[in-house]
Scaffold this active site. Sequence first.
Site, short mmCIF file in Angstrom:
data_model
loop_
_atom_site.label_atom_id
_atom_site.label_comp_id
_atom_site.label_asym_id
_atom_site.label_seq_id
_atom_site.Cartn_x
_atom_site.Cartn_y
_atom_site.Cartn_z
CG ASN A 1 -7.75 -4.38 0.87
OD1 ASN A 1 -7.00 -3.40 1.19
ND2 ASN A 1 -7.39 -5.56 1.15
CG HIS B 1 -1.97 -0.86 1.38
ND1 HIS B 1 -3.22 -1.00 0.76
CD2 HIS B 1 -1.92 -2.31 1.66
CE1 HIS B 1 -3.93 -2.11 0.93
NE2 HIS B 1 -2.97 -3.03 1.51
FE1 HDE Z 1 -2.61 -4.81 5.71
N1 HDE Z 1 -0.66 -3.93 5.90
N2 HDE Z 1 -1.82 -6.64 6.15
N3 HDE Z 1 -4.52 -5.66 4.91
N4 HDE Z 1 -3.10 -2.96 4.83
C1 HDE Z 1 -0.26 -2.80 5.76
O1 HDE Z 1 0.73 -1.39 7.46
C2 HDE Z 1 -0.76 -6.66 6.91
C3 HDE Z 1 -4.74 -6.72 5.02
C4 HDE Z 1 -4.32 -2.66 4.41
O2 HDE Z 1 -3.24 3.52 3.90
C5 HDE Z 1 1.11 -2.20 6.49
O3 HDE Z 1 1.13 0.72 7.84
C6 HDE Z 1 -0.71 -8.07 7.39
C7 HDE Z 1 -6.02 -7.05 4.72
C8 HDE Z 1 -4.51 -1.41 3.96
O4 HDE Z 1 -1.66 3.42 5.23
C9 HDE Z 1 1.35 -3.86 7.10
C10 HDE Z 1 -1.61 -8.74 6.69
C11 HDE Z 1 -6.46 -5.92 4.56
C12 HDE Z 1 -3.32 -0.99 4.35
C13 HDE Z 1 0.30 -4.51 6.85
C14 HDE Z 1 -2.50 -7.69 6.19
C15 HDE Z 1 -5.30 -4.67 4.47
C16 HDE Z 1 -2.48 -1.92 4.79
C17 HDE Z 1 2.04 -1.86 5.63
C18 HDE Z 1 -2.16 -10.25 6.59
C19 HDE Z 1 -7.98 -5.39 4.14
C20 HDE Z 1 -2.54 0.53 4.07
C21 HDE Z 1 2.03 -0.33 5.91
C22 HDE Z 1 -2.47 -10.62 8.02
C23 HDE Z 1 -8.91 -5.61 5.36
C24 HDE Z 1 -2.99 1.56 5.12
C25 HDE Z 1 1.17 -0.20 6.93
C26 HDE Z 1 -2.52 2.87 4.77
C27 HDE Z 1 -1.09 -1.69 5.19
C28 HDE Z 1 0.05 -5.93 7.31
C29 HDE Z 1 -3.78 -8.04 5.37
C30 HDE Z 1 -5.73 -3.54 4.25
C31 HDE Z 1 2.69 -4.38 6.81
C32 HDE Z 1 0.33 -8.89 8.12
C33 HDE Z 1 -6.87 -8.40 4.87
C34 HDE Z 1 -5.81 -0.65 3.50
O5 HDE Z 1 1.36 -3.60 8.54
#
Ligand code: HDE
Length: 689
Positions: free
Chosen positions: A145, A72
């Site tokens: 999402n 992202h």
């Molecule tokens: Fe994320 N995800 N994600 N994700 N995600 C990040 O956090 C992570 C997942 C989502 O505009 C990171 O600050 C793991 C699902 C958005 O700043 C990180 C898993 C969904 C954004 C991270 C998921 C998301 C992130 C990277 C699996 C939808 C952007 C930078 C367990 C429900 C937020 C940050 C923004 C960002 C980890 C799966 C949505 C690395 C470990 C499912 C919208 O922490």
Amino acid sequence: MKKNEREIKGGETHQSADKQHGVLTTNQGMHISDNQNSLKSGQRGPVLLEDFVLREKIFHFDHERIPERIVHARGSAAHGYFELYESLSAITKADIFQRAGEKTPLFTRFSTVAGGAGSVDTPRDVRGFAVKFYTKEGNWDLVGNNIPVFFIQDAIKFPDLVHAVKMEADRAYPQAASAHDTFWDFVSLMPETSHMIMWAMSDRAIPRSLRMIEGFAVHTFRLVNAEGQSTFVKFHWKPKLGLQSTVWDEALKLQAADNDYHRRDLHEAIERGDFPEWELGLQLFDQKLADALPYDVLDATKLIPEELVPIKIVGRMVLDRNPDNFFAETEQVAYCPANIVPGIDFTNDPLLQGRLFSYLDTQKSRLGTANFHQIPVNAPKCPVMNLQRDGMMQTAVIKGRANYEPNSLDLAGEEAGPRECPVTGFSSFRGRPEMQEQGDKLRVRPESFADHYSQARLFFNSQTASEQAHIASAIVFELSKVNLQHVPEKIVANFRNISEDLAARIANGLGIAMPAKAPAAKQPQDLEISPALSIQKNWKETLQGRCIGVLVSDGSDAAAIDKLRTAIAKKGAITRLVAPKLNGITLSDGTTITANGQLAGTPSQLFDAVAVILSADATAMLVKEAAAVQWVMDAFGHLKAIGYNKEAQPLLDKAGIVKDEGVTDLGKQFIAAAAKRYWEREPSLRTLA
Ligand code: HDE
């Protein structure tokens, strides 16, 4: 020379401070006398190490980037508010959901997932949809999402998924694209990705505008009321403008036309007061319903069809202010699904549980300090009081000796410190005895997560024929970029479990023999079709929030342009004039106008529908202009409405445009036509899988 300009050596003039401008200073507040030249020994001599003004400026510049988000990375954001329609006190004690009409400030960031911060806005990709509500009880982050399910079921697979989709480890390409070996290799070996792949290959992954996407929190959460009773909830955002996507050829060409298509669209809409709006919807259900479903509500690869559990609309989000500074706000905002408030709680979804760790951890690496919550965009708008102190970049100056609790030093007076409160404090939902999970320590996937294909089939079967063709063609496109020969075969073998028809179309599109069907962990079943999953079935015929391009040139009919603009504005859309030359266009009535875009740099991809208003002379000139012919040809190919005056006919003929319902004369008919896309036109234009 102007009042605040002064001449410096070399004959150049520069601005000095005056009443309006104030004096430029260093970060230490010292006045700067010259911001144009470094300190040298003699006019042409070496720069002196002593030049602390130069060194401070360059030092700051050298550190002006922070690590981009691992996923992202590319995003755009806006401030706004949430307004509650009705009190939800019966189902949650969360303060934000108590009083109808109350507004809560928020900050929302949209993003692509796979590409780096400098990639484009319009690749085929999932869009992030993260909302930070600054509630009176602390920040609540709904980090979702635009797709309601996820690729994997357990957080332990997330690094593998992301490594596979991002640019390949040795060659660092492709950027912002899933169409490559490692992604599809991973998919071929992980059948649990099947459902999300259907979404990612559908038109949902190539949206027209961030203002026209849905949002989903994906996981099942809980709402908890004052009596401690829990209701399961799935959070949805529904765009007021309706869902709208591009067609694949258009998305590809948009990457060339405007790298910043989505962020520009969002920014400009807010600038002109056309505030994007979404309604918040809740799917509410209890344990009994959860138990009756043929899939597990803790499995993030599954959705609950709206037709089964209707969405209750409870409020709206309006984005009404652009950030003042991209870095300070959009880049430094730190979302975390663990940021919740009393009245909202987690479930045992193993993907969610992993996320609860990941986001806090990643902020330390991006923002460099445990005090990132003090950055204005992250700071709660309610009091923050605890005994945490120190840490890099601590900006609060907290008084008193007591930085531990309990203590007997701060019992009274101004410096009395905070204490826990069992009444207003957050306490986790305890579960009723029959719902408490206990057992051995196991590394297993529950049996109830084993069906990887039924919902993929549900999604595919719920689409229109045109949408199904887009999915099949997208998969053929992606797999045709895969060089590992065994991978497409394995994908087709797996997808035979989703749909024999889809599998056959992919095999045919790739020109490979149909492989044997792959065994499924659990036999898929046919679920009731869900029309809510289709974009085309729910198409909103509106011009609201849309943009119409009008091709004009010298001699164009001034009255016709005027009439069209007024009619378009009445319907809530904007008009952009495109011309071979930007300035000095003389219209039929002798008036001279400036266009909004020059033809060569303003292709029709940028518009929802187009009109052509040309004189016979200009048409004769433009039939020899590739950019003009391409302009109408692409609008036709991207299934858009085209309105034109009769003098412009030769241009349409040159582009091979055949008249259909969407190709009209100017006037009312065009205004109605412009609110649609012409899916039925497509089979005559390109071979879809
Ligand atoms: Fe994320 N995800 N994600 N994700 N995600 C990040 O956090 C992570 C997942 C989502 O505009 C990171 O600050 C793991 C699902 C958005 O700043 C990180 C898993 C969904 C954004 C991270 C998921 C998301 C992130 C990277 C699996 C939808 C952007 C930078 C367990 C429900 C937020 C940050 C923004 C960002 C980890 C799966 C949505 C690395 C470990 C499912 C919208 O922490």
